[in-house]
Structures are given as C-alpha cells and as structure tokens.
Design an enzyme around this catalytic site. Structure first.
Site, PDB file in Angstrom:
ATOM      1  N   ASP A   1       0.850  -1.179   0.000  1.00  0.00           N
ATOM      2  CA  ASP A   1       0.000   0.000   0.000  1.00  0.00           C
ATOM      3  C   ASP A   1       0.895   1.240   0.000  1.00  0.00           C
ATOM      4  OD1 ASP A   1      -2.453   1.425   0.176  1.00  0.00           O
ATOM      5  OD2 ASP A   1      -2.166   1.648   2.331  1.00  0.00           O
TER       6      ASP A   1
ATOM      7  N   ASP B   1      -0.235   5.053   0.996  1.00  0.00           N
ATOM      8  CA  ASP B   1      -0.471   5.954   2.131  1.00  0.00           C
ATOM      9  C   ASP B   1      -0.488   5.161   3.435  1.00  0.00           C
ATOM     10  OD1 ASP B   1      -0.979   8.641   0.861  1.00  0.00           O
ATOM     11  OD2 ASP B   1      -2.462   7.444  -0.200  1.00  0.00           O
TER      12      ASP B   1
ATOM     13  N   LYS C   1      -9.618  -2.557  -2.951  1.00  0.00           N
ATOM     14  CA  LYS C   1      -9.508  -3.241  -1.661  1.00  0.00           C
ATOM     15  C   LYS C   1     -10.693  -2.885  -0.764  1.00  0.00           C
ATOM     16  CE  LYS C   1      -5.627  -1.142  -1.091  1.00  0.00           C
ATOM     17  NZ  LYS C   1      -4.428  -0.572  -0.452  1.00  0.00           N
TER      18      LYS C   1
ATOM     19  N   ASP D   1      -1.342  -0.947   5.956  1.00  0.00           N
ATOM     20  CA  ASP D   1      -1.519  -0.326   7.267  1.00  0.00           C
ATOM     21  C   ASP D   1      -2.949  -0.449   7.783  1.00  0.00           C
ATOM     22  OD1 ASP D   1      -2.413   1.637   5.239  1.00  0.00           O
ATOM     23  OD2 ASP D   1      -2.696   2.953   6.979  1.00  0.00           O
TER      24      ASP D   1
END
Length: 266
Positions: free
Chosen positions: A13, A15, A184, A209
């Site tokens: 990922d 961010d 996602k 995250d």
C-alpha cells in the site's frame, strides 16, 4: 514469519506505509531500492482513484521515493480493467477525477450521460449535488453501479474528508442499489495486481496499514501479509479482528532486512 517459501514479489500500500501526507516514512526509499537491487517484482497499490500513475510517481518523487510509473496500480486502473473484461468498449457516467477518467478512456470506454452501461463512482474533491442526482437517476433507470473503493473517509491536513464509500452510501440509500466495489478489500484488486506483474500468490507478500482493507484482501487472495503500524491500524486494534496478519511490524523500515531473508529462501 515461519513460512519457508521464498518471496519473489511484493505488493505494498502507499499511504500509511510509504508516505504520510506528503512526507516519506523512514525506510520506504530503502525498501524499494532494495527490491530493485535484487530485481524483485513489486507494485505500489492505492485505493485512491484521483490520480494517474504519472501523478502519483511525481508525488512520491517529491517525497524522495523513486517508483517507476508502471509499478503503480490504482483502484481506477483495476476498475477500468474489470469493466473492459465485463463489457468491452462500453459507456459510463463517471463521478471522479483524471485518474479514473483517463483509465477508462485508455480501455476504450466512452463517457456518456445518456443511458450509460455503468455509473462509475470514484474519489473526488468536488462532488456536486447535481452530479450525484444525475447518477441516482441513471441507476434508477437501469445503469449498473460500480465504485472504485469502499473507503468512507480520507485524511487531509484539515481533518477527515468524505470519500467514495460515503457518497456510495448516499446513492444506495436513494436508489436501493448497492455498488460493486473493485478496490480493496475486494481480492480482485490483488489478483489484477498479481496478473499485471505475472506473480503468484504463493510467493508474494502484501504490506499494508489497514486491517480492514489491505490485510483482509491479501489474506483472501492467498498472500502472506505484513501490517505496519504507521497508518490507520494501531497495535491494540489488531486483536479485535477475526483474522491476523502473518506479521506485525512497527514500520516499513523493519521490512527492509526481511527482503534479503525471504529472497534467499528456497
């Protein structure tokens, strides 16, 4: 990780893993540099459909992270690929920005508000009541409803912003029609990413995250997963979920030494 299989490809990922706002997270540049030195395949994934891969590459470069344009995979690209597979050369009424409209144009889709095959909802900073009303009327008239991702909100320097999932909920409440989310946590996003770099789930790791998007979609696609604690999910929140990542680390910097270890496994 106790799994002895080697790791040949990495999905990560963006961010919360590589960058926070406009600043690189320590270790991100080292992680990507090591992957390139070892000639390991990788893709940077994002549910954000606002930007094109070229835009995102420039954003990452400004943060001191060098990622090739073709190593960035967005929910907009995954959505365009999905629609092209389902209904080639179709038409769509789009609520979104350049990342989404460019991706749809590139697969031959026509942007139209006259009986479009699909209403496609993506991220934008300029949702208008007029555009949302048009989308509601088209869906009520029979257009299929697609959304790039279900994220209800996104961060900004001033606080939370309503995101795709929040606007989708409004449209669903008005029409009674649920969208099909491509990004996602739909494992379709992971499978399309794996196909793009000709990777196999058995030898791929997903780094994220968020437990509710990154980790669950990696798990459902058959990948090993690493949760970093520099983004949305805290250590205390991990145990609240009915599934667990393969590993939890403080940040992407802790993954750098693992790259060599996993690459050497046979």
């Amino acid at each position: 990780m106790t799994d002895k299989r080697e790791v040949r490809t990495w999905l990560t990922d963006m961010d919360g893993v590589l960058v926070h706002e406009e600043h690189a997270i320590p270790g991100a540049a080292d992680f990507l540099r090591r992957l390139q030195e070892l000639d390991l395949g990788f893709l940077v994934l994002t549910n954000n459909s606002i930007y094109t891969p070229r835009d995102l590459r420039a954003r990452l470069q400004a943060s001191g992270i060098d990622v090739p344009e073709d190593a960035i995979w967005t929910s907009a690209l995954a959505t365009a690929q999905f629609l092209n597979d389902q209904r080639p050369n179709g038409s769509a009424y789009v609520l979104g920005e350049a990342g989404l409209t460019t991706a749809l144009h590139d697969v031959g889709y026509i942007m139209s508000s006259r009986e479009p095959d699909y209403v496609v909802l993506g991220e934008t900073r300029t949702y208008s009541f007029e555009a949302i009303t048009k989308a509601i009327r088209l869906i009520a008239a029979g257009s299929r409803f697609i959304a790039t991702n279900p994220d209800p909100s996104g961060p900004s320097t001033d606080g939370l912003l309503p995101a795709t999932g929040a606007i989708a909920a409004l449209i669903t409440r008005a029409t009674g029609v649920e969208p099909y989310y491509v990004g996602k946590p739909n494992p379709l996003m992971m499978r399309s990413a794996l196909n793009r770099i000709q990777a196999h789930s058995e030898t791929t790791v997903m780094i994220g995250d968020r437990m509710d998007t990154d980790i669950v979609s990696g798990l459902e696609a058959g990948l090993r997963t690493i949760l970093v604690l520099t983004g949305s999910t805290s250590a205390a929140q991990v145990a609240r979920h009915p599934f667990v990542p393969t590993r939890v680390v403080d940040s992407i910097a802790d993954v750098v030494p693992l790259v060599d270890e996993f690459a050497a496994r046979d």
